[in-house]
Scaffold this motif. Sequence first.
Motif, PDB file in Angstrom:
ATOM      1  N   THR A  98       0.837  -1.201   0.000  1.00  0.00           N
ATOM      2  CA  THR A  98       0.000   0.000   0.000  1.00  0.00           C
ATOM      3  C   THR A  98       0.874   1.255   0.000  1.00  0.00           C
ATOM      4  OG1 THR A  98      -0.058  -0.100   2.411  1.00  0.00           O
ATOM      5  CG2 THR A  98      -1.868  -1.160   1.241  1.00  0.00           C
ATOM      6  N   ILE A  99       0.236   2.385  -0.238  1.00  0.00           N
ATOM      7  CA  ILE A  99       0.950   3.664  -0.139  1.00  0.00           C
ATOM      8  C   ILE A  99       1.125   3.957   1.346  1.00  0.00           C
ATOM      9  CG2 ILE A  99       0.833   6.149  -0.604  1.00  0.00           C
ATOM     10  CD1 ILE A  99      -1.034   5.518  -2.969  1.00  0.00           C
ATOM     11  N   PRO A 100       2.378   4.075   1.829  1.00  0.00           N
ATOM     12  CA  PRO A 100       2.544   4.277   3.269  1.00  0.00           C
ATOM     13  C   PRO A 100       1.964   5.618   3.732  1.00  0.00           C
ATOM     14  CG  PRO A 100       4.690   3.999   2.166  1.00  0.00           C
ATOM     15  CD  PRO A 100       3.658   4.054   1.096  1.00  0.00           C
ATOM     16  N   GLN A 140      -3.517  -0.895  -8.502  1.00  0.00           N
ATOM     17  CA  GLN A 140      -4.733  -1.613  -8.115  1.00  0.00           C
ATOM     18  C   GLN A 140      -5.367  -0.950  -6.903  1.00  0.00           C
ATOM     19  OE1 GLN A 140      -2.894  -5.499  -7.961  1.00  0.00           O
ATOM     20  NE2 GLN A 140      -2.439  -5.252 -10.129  1.00  0.00           N
ATOM     21  N   LEU A 141      -5.425   0.376  -6.967  1.00  0.00           N
ATOM     22  CA  LEU A 141      -5.964   1.156  -5.854  1.00  0.00           C
ATOM     23  C   LEU A 141      -7.488   1.135  -5.863  1.00  0.00           C
ATOM     24  CD1 LEU A 141      -3.531   4.152  -6.240  1.00  0.00           C
ATOM     25  CD2 LEU A 141      -3.602   2.584  -4.284  1.00  0.00           C
ATOM     26  N   CYS A 142      -8.058   1.224  -4.663  1.00  0.00           N
ATOM     27  CA  CYS A 142      -9.513   1.297  -4.535  1.00  0.00           C
ATOM     28  C   CYS A 142      -9.891   2.732  -4.224  1.00  0.00           C
ATOM     29  CB  CYS A 142      -9.990   0.425  -3.378  1.00  0.00           C
ATOM     30  SG  CYS A 142      -9.444  -1.267  -3.509  1.00  0.00           S
ATOM     31  N   ALA A 143     -11.073   3.107  -4.645  1.00  0.00           N
ATOM     32  CA  ALA A 143     -11.548   4.451  -4.348  1.00  0.00           C
ATOM     33  C   ALA A 143     -11.883   4.555  -2.869  1.00  0.00           C
ATOM     34  CB  ALA A 143     -12.780   4.763  -5.176  1.00  0.00           C
ATOM     35  N   ARG A 144     -11.758   5.750  -2.359  1.00  0.00           N
ATOM     36  CA  ARG A 144     -12.112   5.982  -0.957  1.00  0.00           C
ATOM     37  C   ARG A 144     -13.194   7.059  -0.948  1.00  0.00           C
ATOM     38  NH1 ARG A 144      -9.992   9.800   2.480  1.00  0.00           N
ATOM     39  NH2 ARG A 144      -8.338  10.268   1.009  1.00  0.00           N
ATOM     40  N   THR A 159      -6.008   1.898  -0.505  1.00  0.00           N
ATOM     41  CA  THR A 159      -6.605   3.201  -0.820  1.00  0.00           C
ATOM     42  C   THR A 159      -5.540   4.288  -0.687  1.00  0.00           C
ATOM     43  OG1 THR A 159      -7.243   3.436   1.485  1.00  0.00           O
ATOM     44  CG2 THR A 159      -8.908   2.541  -0.004  1.00  0.00           C
ATOM     45  N   ILE A 160      -5.902   5.473  -1.137  1.00  0.00           N
ATOM     46  CA  ILE A 160      -4.996   6.615  -0.969  1.00  0.00           C
ATOM     47  C   ILE A 160      -5.079   7.037   0.498  1.00  0.00           C
ATOM     48  CG2 ILE A 160      -4.549   9.006  -1.655  1.00  0.00           C
ATOM     49  CD1 ILE A 160      -5.948   8.328  -4.334  1.00  0.00           C
ATOM     50  N   PRO A 161      -3.962   7.017   1.226  1.00  0.00           N
ATOM     51  CA  PRO A 161      -4.077   7.325   2.656  1.00  0.00           C
ATOM     52  C   PRO A 161      -4.508   8.778   2.900  1.00  0.00           C
ATOM     53  CG  PRO A 161      -1.767   7.020   2.034  1.00  0.00           C
ATOM     54  CD  PRO A 161      -2.585   6.708   0.830  1.00  0.00           C
ATOM     55  N   PRO A 162      -5.396   8.978   3.886  1.00  0.00           N
ATOM     56  CA  PRO A 162      -5.876  10.332   4.206  1.00  0.00           C
ATOM     57  C   PRO A 162      -4.728  11.291   4.528  1.00  0.00           C
ATOM     58  CG  PRO A 162      -7.066   8.681   5.478  1.00  0.00           C
ATOM     59  CD  PRO A 162      -5.987   7.959   4.748  1.00  0.00           C
ATOM     60  N   SER A 163      -3.605  10.740   5.000  1.00  0.00           N
ATOM     61  CA  SER A 163      -2.478  11.606   5.375  1.00  0.00           C
ATOM     62  C   SER A 163      -1.981  12.446   4.196  1.00  0.00           C
ATOM     63  CB  SER A 163      -1.329  10.765   5.931  1.00  0.00           C
ATOM     64  OG  SER A 163      -0.821   9.907   4.927  1.00  0.00           O
ATOM     65  N   LEU A 164      -2.240  11.990   2.968  1.00  0.00           N
ATOM     66  CA  LEU A 164      -1.762  12.751   1.803  1.00  0.00           C
ATOM     67  C   LEU A 164      -2.461  14.106   1.692  1.00  0.00           C
ATOM     68  CD1 LEU A 164      -1.069  10.284  -1.157  1.00  0.00           C
ATOM     69  CD2 LEU A 164       0.292  10.752   0.859  1.00  0.00           C
ATOM     70  N   GLU A 165      -3.586  14.255   2.380  1.00  0.00           N
ATOM     71  CA  GLU A 165      -4.253  15.563   2.398  1.00  0.00           C
ATOM     72  C   GLU A 165      -3.354  16.620   3.023  1.00  0.00           C
ATOM     73  OE1 GLU A 165      -8.029  15.090   4.361  1.00  0.00           O
ATOM     74  OE2 GLU A 165      -8.528  13.418   3.032  1.00  0.00           O
ATOM     75  N   LEU A 169      -0.345  17.085   2.280  1.00  0.00           N
ATOM     76  CA  LEU A 169       0.692  17.503   1.328  1.00  0.00           C
ATOM     77  C   LEU A 169       0.216  18.753   0.597  1.00  0.00           C
ATOM     78  CD1 LEU A 169       1.757  14.027  -0.118  1.00  0.00           C
ATOM     79  CD2 LEU A 169       2.758  15.306   1.769  1.00  0.00           C
ATOM     80  N   THR A 170       0.240  19.861   1.290  1.00  0.00           N
ATOM     81  CA  THR A 170      -0.375  21.085   0.756  1.00  0.00           C
ATOM     82  C   THR A 170       0.430  21.709  -0.373  1.00  0.00           C
ATOM     83  OG1 THR A 170       0.691  22.275   2.546  1.00  0.00           O
ATOM     84  CG2 THR A 170      -1.597  21.650   2.874  1.00  0.00           C
ATOM     85  N   ARG A 171       1.648  21.256  -0.571  1.00  0.00           N
ATOM     86  CA  ARG A 171       2.451  21.833  -1.658  1.00  0.00           C
ATOM     87  C   ARG A 171       2.401  20.973  -2.922  1.00  0.00           C
ATOM     88  NH1 ARG A 171       5.853  23.361   2.811  1.00  0.00           N
ATOM     89  NH2 ARG A 171       5.884  25.618   2.933  1.00  0.00           N
ATOM     90  N   LEU A 172       1.665  19.885  -2.840  1.00  0.00           N
ATOM     91  CA  LEU A 172       1.635  18.954  -3.965  1.00  0.00           C
ATOM     92  C   LEU A 172       1.033  19.595  -5.212  1.00  0.00           C
ATOM     93  CD1 LEU A 172       2.553  16.005  -4.185  1.00  0.00           C
ATOM     94  CD2 LEU A 172       0.198  15.310  -3.783  1.00  0.00           C
ATOM     95  N   GLU A 173       1.753  19.502  -6.311  1.00  0.00           N
ATOM     96  CA  GLU A 173       1.281  20.062  -7.577  1.00  0.00           C
ATOM     97  C   GLU A 173       0.918  18.966  -8.567  1.00  0.00           C
ATOM     98  OE1 GLU A 173       4.537  22.523  -8.734  1.00  0.00           O
ATOM     99  OE2 GLU A 173       4.120  24.011  -7.169  1.00  0.00           O
ATOM    100  N   GLU A 174       1.652  17.867  -8.499  1.00  0.00           N
ATOM    101  CA  GLU A 174       1.380  16.774  -9.421  1.00  0.00           C
ATOM    102  C   GLU A 174       1.354  15.453  -8.674  1.00  0.00           C
ATOM    103  OE1 GLU A 174       3.792  16.648 -12.927  1.00  0.00           O
ATOM    104  OE2 GLU A 174       3.707  18.826 -13.171  1.00  0.00           O
ATOM    105  N   LEU A 175       0.324  14.680  -8.969  1.00  0.00           N
ATOM    106  CA  LEU A 175       0.171  13.370  -8.356  1.00  0.00           C
ATOM    107  C   LEU A 175      -0.230  12.410  -9.454  1.00  0.00           C
ATOM    108  CD1 LEU A 175      -0.269  11.510  -5.815  1.00  0.00           C
ATOM    109  CD2 LEU A 175      -2.627  12.321  -5.821  1.00  0.00           C
ATOM    110  N   ALA A 176       0.527  11.349  -9.639  1.00  0.00           N
ATOM    111  CA  ALA A 176       0.172  10.359 -10.645  1.00  0.00           C
ATOM    112  C   ALA A 176       0.173   8.980 -10.007  1.00  0.00           C
ATOM    113  CB  ALA A 176       1.160  10.413 -11.811  1.00  0.00           C
ATOM    114  N   LEU A 177      -0.950   8.342 -10.063  1.00  0.00           N
ATOM    115  CA  LEU A 177      -1.111   7.014  -9.441  1.00  0.00           C
ATOM    116  C   LEU A 177      -1.695   6.008 -10.427  1.00  0.00           C
ATOM    117  CD1 LEU A 177      -2.872   8.232  -6.145  1.00  0.00           C
ATOM    118  CD2 LEU A 177      -0.455   7.711  -6.429  1.00  0.00           C
ATOM    119  N   GLU A 178      -1.713   6.351 -11.700  1.00  0.00           N
ATOM    120  CA  GLU A 178      -2.432   5.543 -12.684  1.00  0.00           C
ATOM    121  C   GLU A 178      -1.873   4.123 -12.804  1.00  0.00           C
ATOM    122  OE1 GLU A 178       0.000   7.508 -13.443  1.00  0.00           O
ATOM    123  OE2 GLU A 178       1.097   6.608 -15.092  1.00  0.00           O
ATOM    124  N   GLU A 179      -2.715   3.233 -13.263  1.00  0.00           N
ATOM    125  CA  GLU A 179      -2.312   1.842 -13.514  1.00  0.00           C
ATOM    126  C   GLU A 179      -1.730   1.163 -12.270  1.00  0.00           C
ATOM    127  OE1 GLU A 179      -2.505   0.161 -16.656  1.00  0.00           O
ATOM    128  OE2 GLU A 179      -3.608   1.888 -17.417  1.00  0.00           O
TER     129      GLU A 179
END
Length: 219
Positions: A169-171, A213-217, A193-199, A201-211
């Motif tokens: 998983t994404i740590p 086996q992540l589940c929607a949250r 799933t995408i961990p809530p902690s990533l919220e 990351l207020t400086r995040l400009e680009e996030l790519a997680l395609e392809e």
Amino acid sequence: MLSSEPVLSHRCYFVMVIFFAFSTTLPVCECHRPSLNNFTDLQALLSFKDHLSSDPCNVLGDWNTNTSFCNWIGVSCSKHRQRVTILQLFDSSLQGIITPFLGNLSFLRLLSLANNSFHGHIPTEIGQLCRLKLLTLNINQMNGEIPQSIGNCEKLKVLSLSYNGLVGTIPNELGLLRELKRLYLGRNYITGTIPPSLENLTRLEELALEENQLCARYE
Ligand SMILES: *[C@@H]1O[C@H](CO)[C@@H](O)[C@H](O)[C@H]1NC(C)=O
Ligand SMILES: *[C@@H]1O[C@H](CO)[C@@H](O)[C@H](O)[C@H]1NC(C)=O
Ligand SMILES: *[C@@H]1O[C@H](CO)[C@@H](O)[C@H](O)[C@H]1NC(C)=O
Ligand SMILES: *[C@@H]1O[C@H](CO)[C@@H](O)[C@H](O)[C@H]1NC(C)=O
Ligand SMILES: *[C@@H]1O[C@H](CO)[C@@H](O)[C@H](O)[C@H]1NC(C)=O
């Protein structure tokens, strides 16, 4: 340095959601490891070379102790202390595993090994590199999980691990990387799933997680 990054990246929607621009003072990273010096940097680089199984283009041909490691291809050093600050060997057809000794390069700011044939796990010891700003291992055959310890690399601005064979998983700990601007994890076998902690990351400009086996949250 990200020229070999063909991922589709889209604006992080978290950033849209989080309007507050926190002006938090980040804890200053101590980085105090007095046992490490330019000799241990040399050991780390020699270990890196040792862990290669193939270098078909002889990229590391000049990596011998005849000349200071600061002059070796792909290596840059700080002027005064002669400590390794950059290790940049992308597009080099290198094959092998990534030595845990890299965790001893305590002045390293940039580690780019993108587009080679590295396999095996990302060493936990990478988390000791508290000055690291850029880590690109995209387009390799890395497997195993993303080490939680990467959350210790508080200065990290760019983390690119896409096009590998990473599982797990994404740590949550990635949410500790408050300086992170670009996070590329696409094209692996990451689950969960995408961990809530990533919220955070207020400086995040680009996030790519395609392809993956992540589940929607859903909130
Ligand atoms: C080191 O330098 C010496 C003298 O220039 C040379 O004879 C020797 O082949 C070099 N060794 C390597 C490993 O390049
Ligand atoms: C390593 O550091 C020592 C002490 O700081 C210095 O005297 C020496 O020149 C350095 N060696 C290299 C290869 O830079
Ligand atoms: C990967 O590196 C090789 C050279 O080793 C190059 O020919 C190729 O275009 C690179 N691929 C990408 C996606 O950058
Ligand atoms: C460098 O790293 C290796 C592997 O992580 C470790 O075994 C070794 O003790 C370290 N060396 C120093 C001088 O800290
Ligand atoms: C975001 O960071 C704050 C402060 O470190 C922490 O208390 C909070 O739990 C984090 N949020 C999430 C969703 O992890």
